[in-house]
Design an enzyme around this catalytic site. Structure first.
Site, PDB file in Angstrom:
ATOM      1  N   GLN A  54      43.663  79.770  86.535  1.00 45.37           N
ATOM      2  CA  GLN A  54      44.633  79.021  86.264  1.00 45.37           C
ATOM      3  C   GLN A  54      45.424  78.692  86.876  1.00 45.37           C
ATOM      4  O   GLN A  54      46.486  77.750  86.673  1.00 45.37           O
ATOM      5  CB  GLN A  54      45.373  80.373  85.186  1.00 45.37           C
ATOM      6  CG  GLN A  54      44.820  80.643  83.781  1.00 45.37           C
ATOM      7  CD  GLN A  54      45.130  82.068  83.626  1.00 45.37           C
ATOM      8  OE1 GLN A  54      45.951  81.759  83.229  1.00 45.37           O
ATOM      9  NE2 GLN A  54      45.266  82.809  83.755  1.00 45.37           N
ATOM     10  N   HIS A 104      42.942  74.554  84.965  1.00 40.86           N
ATOM     11  CA  HIS A 104      44.360  74.014  84.843  1.00 40.86           C
ATOM     12  C   HIS A 104      44.953  72.545  85.301  1.00 40.86           C
ATOM     13  O   HIS A 104      46.111  71.983  85.884  1.00 40.86           O
ATOM     14  CB  HIS A 104      45.691  74.792  84.963  1.00 40.86           C
ATOM     15  CG  HIS A 104      46.173  75.682  83.764  1.00 40.86           C
ATOM     16  ND1 HIS A 104      46.315  76.754  83.451  1.00 40.86           N
ATOM     17  CD2 HIS A 104      45.386  75.553  82.147  1.00 40.86           C
ATOM     18  CE1 HIS A 104      46.310  77.992  82.326  1.00 40.86           C
ATOM     19  NE2 HIS A 104      45.562  76.705  81.484  1.00 40.86           N
ATOM     20  N   CYS A 116      45.957  58.986  87.483  1.00 38.69           N
ATOM     21  CA  CYS A 116      47.001  57.719  86.791  1.00 38.69           C
ATOM     22  C   CYS A 116      46.818  57.570  85.399  1.00 38.69           C
ATOM     23  O   CYS A 116      45.699  57.312  84.896  1.00 38.69           O
ATOM     24  CB  CYS A 116      46.231  56.648  87.492  1.00 38.69           C
ATOM     25  SG  CYS A 116      46.950  54.953  86.669  1.00 38.69           S
ATOM     26  N   ASN A 119      46.287  94.688  88.296  1.00 39.52           N
ATOM     27  CA  ASN A 119      47.826  93.815  88.307  1.00 39.52           C
ATOM     28  C   ASN A 119      48.938  95.331  88.151  1.00 39.52           C
ATOM     29  O   ASN A 119      48.388  96.459  88.054  1.00 39.52           O
ATOM     30  CB  ASN A 119      47.848  93.096  86.722  1.00 39.52           C
ATOM     31  CG  ASN A 119      49.165  92.291  86.353  1.00 39.52           C
ATOM     32  OD1 ASN A 119      49.983  92.812  87.055  1.00 39.52           O
ATOM     33  ND2 ASN A 119      48.765  90.695  85.403  1.00 39.52           N
TER      34      ASN A 119
END
Ligand code: NAD
Length: 248
Positions: free
Chosen positions: A101, A119, A127, A214
């Site tokens: 991500q 992402h 552009c 985590n």
């Protein structure tokens, strides 16, 4: 914990297709804060700068924030041990793909090859008018928003702004991985960002074993995680890679 890490190392070695799903947490030890939480970027900046319509109608105001976060700040960051160990594990044949991500380009800098940029990537510009893409090195990053060399309209960083769709190729590839992986390692993600967070859930639904790294529990932990390796990405990855090489 060492017994859990040892077990996870064995599972990784026995799996046929190991994939990795990373979030902002893997880059925290490279000095890039996550968006959320008390020290997160959104405690200091207004997220509306990353809203596509706001950017296009107030480019100067948005660009000031975008430049500061993604170019002055992210630009200095270097991959940490967790990034480099993942790249080594891919080269050794233990990992088949990383779905990230993150938009900080640190997996790429560390040498990982099969990276799905869910992402996008801050090191490219696109552009919105004529779709031409540019590498960051082709652009002069200064106080004014960059301009397309082709059509002279405003460029935007080639990562997802609020209000934009996930790039189709990255989305399709992530679904394919989730459908075929038999072990997914989630590193440093709250699991709060939709639709990215659906990928590990899909992998689990298709029978994959889920290992999560985590320091804090996430939306994944009690829902789909089989083995929760609680700790910082660099510490856990260093121990995991030691166990993997010990078991060879
Ligand atoms: P998040 O910001 O929602 O959560 C970060 C997670 O990392 C938390 O669960 C936290 O406990 C964990 N964490 C903190 N320190 C850690 C460490 N040392 N090791 C491992 N984990 C640690 O992150 P998210 O779920 O990725 O969602 C944020 C969104 O914002 C993403 O979609 C991403 O695109 C974007 N983002 C990217 C970057 C980047 O590119 N580095 C930085 C900030 C935000």
């Amino acid at each position: 914990m060492i017994e859990k890490i040892n077990q996870a190392a064995k599972s990784i070695k026995n799996a046929k297709k190991v994939s990795v799903f990373t979030g902002a947490g893997i880059s925290v030890e490279s000095g890039i804060p996550p968006f959320r939480g008390p020290d997160g970027l959104w405690s200091r900046y207004d997220p509306k700068s990353l809203d596509l319509n706001f950017y296009l109608s107030n480019p100067k105001q948005s660009w000031k924030v975008i430049k500061e976060i993604f170019y002055d700040f992210f630009g200095q960051a270097k991959p940490n041990k967790a990034h480099t160990i993942l790249a080594e594990m891919e080269a050794q044949g233990y990992i088949s793909a990383i779905i990230t991500q993150n938009i900080d380009n640190l997996h790429q800098k560390a040498g990982s090859k099969n990276i799905i940029e869910f992402h996008g990537n801050s090191q490219r510009f696109v552009c919105p008018t004529c779709s031409t893409q540019f590498g960051v090195h082709q652009i002069q990053i200064n106080d004014s928003p960059p301009i397309c060399f082709e059509c002279k309209n405003i460029l935007k960083p080639d990562f997802i702004f609020f209000g934009e769709d996930i790039p189709v190729a990255a989305f399709d590839k992530s679904i394919e991985i989730a459908n075929t992986t038999d072990l997914m390692i989630i590193i440093g993600s709250t699991g709060e960002v939709i639709p990215a967070c659906n990928i590990p859930f899909l992998a689990k639904q298709n029978g994959a074993l889920i290992i999560e790294i985590n320091p804090s529990s996430s939306n994944f932990t009690n829902a789909i995680t089989d083995s929760f390796l609680q700790g910082k990405a660099t510490e856990i990855m260093e121990n995991l890679s030691k166990q993997i090489s010990k078991n060879t």
